[in-house]
Design an enzyme around this catalytic site. Structure first.
Site, PDB file in Angstrom:
ATOM      1  N   HIS A 112      35.478  34.534  24.685  1.00 56.66           N
ATOM      2  CA  HIS A 112      35.013  34.259  23.320  1.00 56.66           C
ATOM      3  C   HIS A 112      33.620  34.872  23.116  1.00 56.66           C
ATOM      4  O   HIS A 112      33.310  35.419  22.059  1.00 56.66           O
ATOM      5  CB  HIS A 112      34.910  32.752  23.081  1.00 56.66           C
ATOM      6  CG  HIS A 112      36.225  32.066  22.862  1.00 56.66           C
ATOM      7  ND1 HIS A 112      37.146  32.500  21.949  1.00 56.66           N
ATOM      8  CD2 HIS A 112      36.756  30.946  23.426  1.00 56.66           C
ATOM      9  CE1 HIS A 112      38.196  31.674  21.967  1.00 56.66           C
ATOM     10  NE2 HIS A 112      37.988  30.727  22.866  1.00 56.66           N
ATOM     11  N   HIS A 121      33.686  38.489  22.353  1.00 54.82           N
ATOM     12  CA  HIS A 121      34.120  38.671  20.962  1.00 54.82           C
ATOM     13  C   HIS A 121      32.891  38.574  20.040  1.00 54.82           C
ATOM     14  O   HIS A 121      32.729  39.358  19.113  1.00 54.82           O
ATOM     15  CB  HIS A 121      35.130  37.574  20.619  1.00 54.82           C
ATOM     16  CG  HIS A 121      36.096  37.921  19.522  1.00 54.82           C
ATOM     17  ND1 HIS A 121      37.029  37.038  19.063  1.00 54.82           N
ATOM     18  CD2 HIS A 121      36.272  39.045  18.789  1.00 54.82           C
ATOM     19  CE1 HIS A 121      37.749  37.596  18.101  1.00 54.82           C
ATOM     20  NE2 HIS A 121      37.303  38.817  17.918  1.00 54.82           N
ATOM     21  N   GLU A 151      35.720  31.072  28.158  1.00 55.66           N
ATOM     22  CA  GLU A 151      34.593  30.990  27.213  1.00 55.66           C
ATOM     23  C   GLU A 151      33.823  32.307  27.170  1.00 55.66           C
ATOM     24  O   GLU A 151      33.309  32.702  26.133  1.00 55.66           O
ATOM     25  CB  GLU A 151      33.665  29.822  27.573  1.00 55.66           C
ATOM     26  CG  GLU A 151      34.332  28.450  27.566  1.00 55.66           C
ATOM     27  CD  GLU A 151      35.116  28.139  26.298  1.00 55.66           C
ATOM     28  OE1 GLU A 151      34.801  28.698  25.231  1.00 55.66           O
ATOM     29  OE2 GLU A 151      36.082  27.346  26.388  1.00 55.66           O
TER      30      GLU A 151
HETATM   31 ZN   LIG Z   1      39.261  29.112  23.422  1.00 62.94          ZN
END
Ligand SMILES: [Zn+2]
Length: 713
Positions: free
Chosen positions: A502, A505, A499
């Site tokens: 992410h 990102h 996580e």
């Molecule tokens: Zn994922």
């Protein structure tokens, strides 16, 4: 399943602090914190001021504002151009997006009955709003005019061209270019498909709920762990029954198949599970499947694609069914010999325990579990004392610091939706402000299960100013007790890294348009930044930084790390072949060129034949309960799970070569992938980072699926 975001995707919606252009004179519209400027640090959501009563009036006001903005685009007397049409669409509905984002994020992380009831009330209003945009002919005419005029004239930069292309495709992929009868037929098919998918899902659920195994003889519980037996007893009590009740839901089904010594009962439960949707009753999914794939084919062909897979994949990194099938075949050739060997190992091991005869599907998990225990002697309880949440969190922060120079500073001034949530100001290596990060670790009654990353605000440019994102990571980790800090399982450690990947990102995004920021990328590309982070959990160097015994302060023993890594490859060949069999089945259903007339089982048997490892079980059928593709948005997309693994292993291979903390490699990953969001074709981004297209070799090697390189205990 890990997920990146639960936010309802609105048409061209953005977030941010624009005051609504019009206000109703009702009380809840005046002084409604959702509709006013956010007067908070970094304009974060004023959670301390938002009450349930504010949502519905805010939604209504924001929907009206959004419609006004869309109408202004349509009725603009000026000739359509990029700014007054494409950018205006991108900006329309910002207020609505702000309200929806806060609302739906909280509906996942901190919900209650009132919020759930608002969600039911508002969801149809939101679908109506988006439909009104996508199906609006006048709006499409303007978009088309701008598209035709600008797609090749060299006036727009790359990001603008991508925005233009996205807008045009948003309409045409929903049938905007069709006329007359074809358009009517397209709409008919779409509505029929959504009915079929609902019916499919309801049938699977009913079939799953319909079966229970009621046991009243304690002998039949032999082999089952205490916690499973307790749960089964409790379920029986809830239904006013004596004894123990087992179901086909995962928390009951999976351990039953793994541990129950009674073979006949395992067979009974397996048969019930694997014949769901394929029994001679009203919940039979055979005709629904045939109708669904025929309609998907017809819809794709109306839009000018040979089949549904071509339609779906044209908006994916993989691009074509040929590429996906080649990819699945290549992995299968490498994995199958290992899967067969693993099956033989389980058979041989079962024989040492007195088993004879052909090993059936209902035997595999059972004997595999016994083999795994005998081989690794590893349990969560042995690992957990080394993974204190506070240390792991620091380790993850330090890792991002080592890679990109990012720092995290708690900001107690940021309002929170729940007092145990933590909020940080995140700074770049030059000290400039990068993002707000919320961390919400522990389970609560109002929180959904699982773990996810989401955002309250996405990065974008506004009048040339860089608007930095507000990112949130939500998990359900083990709570601390009065005597023990929060201690994580190894799986929870990798979930955290996943996580957080992410989140980087989202935090490092550097784009112009919000609809392309951070994780707004193709579905078969979005798991690269998350899964690559999981690789550090397999690196001794990193593990020894974070894994320290919470009582003794001793670093994790090297042997234990070896065991963790080796056991994570247990039966990786078998697991791969199983995933590939689902992927092949999915691709077969969605590359048909004419409707399917044969039995669903016969069709599926042919598609999955290259992966078959067990004797046939009469009546069992995978497709009739394959919700991912018939009720879950994964049609022609199941391959994506393996695709993402190939990408992350291949990308991490560069870190392995250059050093797992190598700044230059990290910087290249940042500028070529993390910052770019969805502004370019993912394969281009990937090749810019890696120097070549992804290769399957690093994944095979990581999973021990290369002859001579298999990691063993
Ligand atoms: Zn994922």
């Amino acid at each position: 399943m890990k997920k990146t975001s639960l936010i309802l995707v609105l048409a061209f919606a953005s977030a941010i602090t624009i005051l609504p252009s019009c206000k109703n004179a009702t009380n809840m519209t005046d002084n409604n914190p959702l509709l006013e400027s956010f007067n908070t640090p970094h304009q974060t959501a004023p959670f301390d001021k938002i009450k349930e009563v504010h949502y519905m009036p805010a939604f209504k006001n924001a929907l009206e504002t959004g419609r006004t903005e869309i109408n202004a685009i349509i009725e603009n007397p000026e000739a359509p151009n990029f700014t007054n049409t494409i950018e205006a669409l991108e900006h329309a509905g910002r207020l609505l997006n702000r309200v929806s984002t806060i609302f739906f994020n909280l509906n996942s992380a901190e919900t209650n009955e009132e919020i759930q009831s608002i969600a039911r009330e508002v969801s149809p209003l939101l679908s109506e709003y988006t439909n009104d945009i996508w199906l609006n002919d006048q709006l499409f005419e303007r978009v088309k005019t701008v598209f035709e005029a600008n797609k090749n004239n060299g006036q727009l930069n790359k990001e603008q061209l991508k925005l233009l292309d996205n807008a045009y495709k948003g309409f045409t992929r929903r049938g905007a270019l069709l006329s007359g009868e074809n358009k009517a037929r397209y709409r008919e098919i779409s509505s029929e498909l959504s009915q079929l998918s609902l019916q499919f899902g309801e049938n699977v659920l009913a079939e799953t709920n319909d079966f229970t195994l009621h046991l009243d003889d304690e002998k039949d519980l032999a082999g089952l762990p205490e916690a499973i037996v307790e749960a089964a007893a409790q379920l029986a009590t809830e239904k006013d029954m004596e004894g123990w009740l087992f179901t086909l839901h995962f928390p009951s089904y999976t351990p039953f198949m793994k541990y129950a010594d009674n073979r006949a009962l395992r067979e009974k439960v397996f048969r019930a599970y694997s014949t769901r949707g394929n029994q001679p009753n009203i919940r039979n999914n055979n005709e629904i499947i045939k109708k669904t794939v025929a309609l998907r084919l017809e819809k794709a062909q109306l839009l000018g694609y040979p089949n549904h897979a071509d339609y779906v994949l044209s908006e994916r990194m993989a691009k074509t069914p040929g590429k996906v099938n080649e990819f699945l075949d290549e992995l299968l050739v490498s994995s199958l010999p290992f899967a067969q060997k693993e099956l033989e190992e389980v058979k041989a091991f079962a024989q040492t325990l007195g088993f004879s005869g052909p090993l059936q599907r209902w035997d595999f998990a059972y004997y595999s579990e016994k083999l795994k225990t005998s081989r690794f002697d590893l349990s969560d309880e042995m690992i957990k004392p080394y993974f204190q949440l506070a240390k792991v969190k620091q380790g993850v922060f330090d890792l991002t610091n080592q890679l990109w120079g990012i720092t995290f500073k708690p900001n107690p001034e940021i309002p929170l939706y729940q007092e145990e949530v933590e909020a940080f100001d995140v700074f770049d290596k030059d000290g400039s402000f990068l993002a707000v990060l919320y961390l919400d670790f522990f389970p609560r009654p109002g929180k959904q299960g699982g773990a996810w990353m989401t955002s309250y605000r996405k990065q974008h440019l506004e009048n040339g100013n860089d608007i930095r994102p507000h990112i949130s990571v939500v998990t359900n980790f083990t709570r601390p007790t009065s005597t023990r800090p929060s201690l994580l399982t190894y799986n929870e450690v990798t979930t955290f890294l996943h996580e957080f990947g992410h989140a980087t990102h989202g935090m490092l995004s550097q784009v112009a348009y919000e609809s392309m920021a951070g994780t707004s990328v193709y579905r078969d590309f979005v798991e690269l930044p998350s899964q690559i982070m999981e690789n550090w959990a397999r690196q001794k160097e990193w593990l020894q930084q974070v894994a320290v015994h919470y009582q003794t302060g001793e670093p994790i023993p090297s042997q234990l790390v070896d065991k963790i890594i080796a056991s994570s490859n247990f039966q990786s060949g078998y697991a791969a072949v199983r995933q590939l069999s689902f992927g092949l089945n999915d691709m077969a259903w969605h590359t048909i060129s004419s409707p399917v007339n044969e039995e669903v089982y016969t069709f599926e048997e042919k598609a999955m034949a290259p992966t078959e490892l067990f004797p046939k079980v009469e009546g069992s059928c995978m497709s009739t309960a394959f919700s991912h593709i018939f009720d879950g948005g994964y049609a022609a997309g199941y391959y994506g799970y393996k695709w993402a693994e190939v990408l992350d292993a291949d990308a991490f291979d560069l870190f392995r070569k250059n050093g797992i903390f190598d700044r230059e490699t990290a910087q290249s990953f940042r500028t070529n992938i993390l910052e770019k969001g969805g502004t370019d074709d993912p394969m281009t981004l990937y090749v810019n980072f890696r120097g070549h297209e992804p290769s399957i070799e690093p994944l095979l090697e990581r999973n021990g699926l290369v002859e001579g390189k298999r990691i063993r205990d």
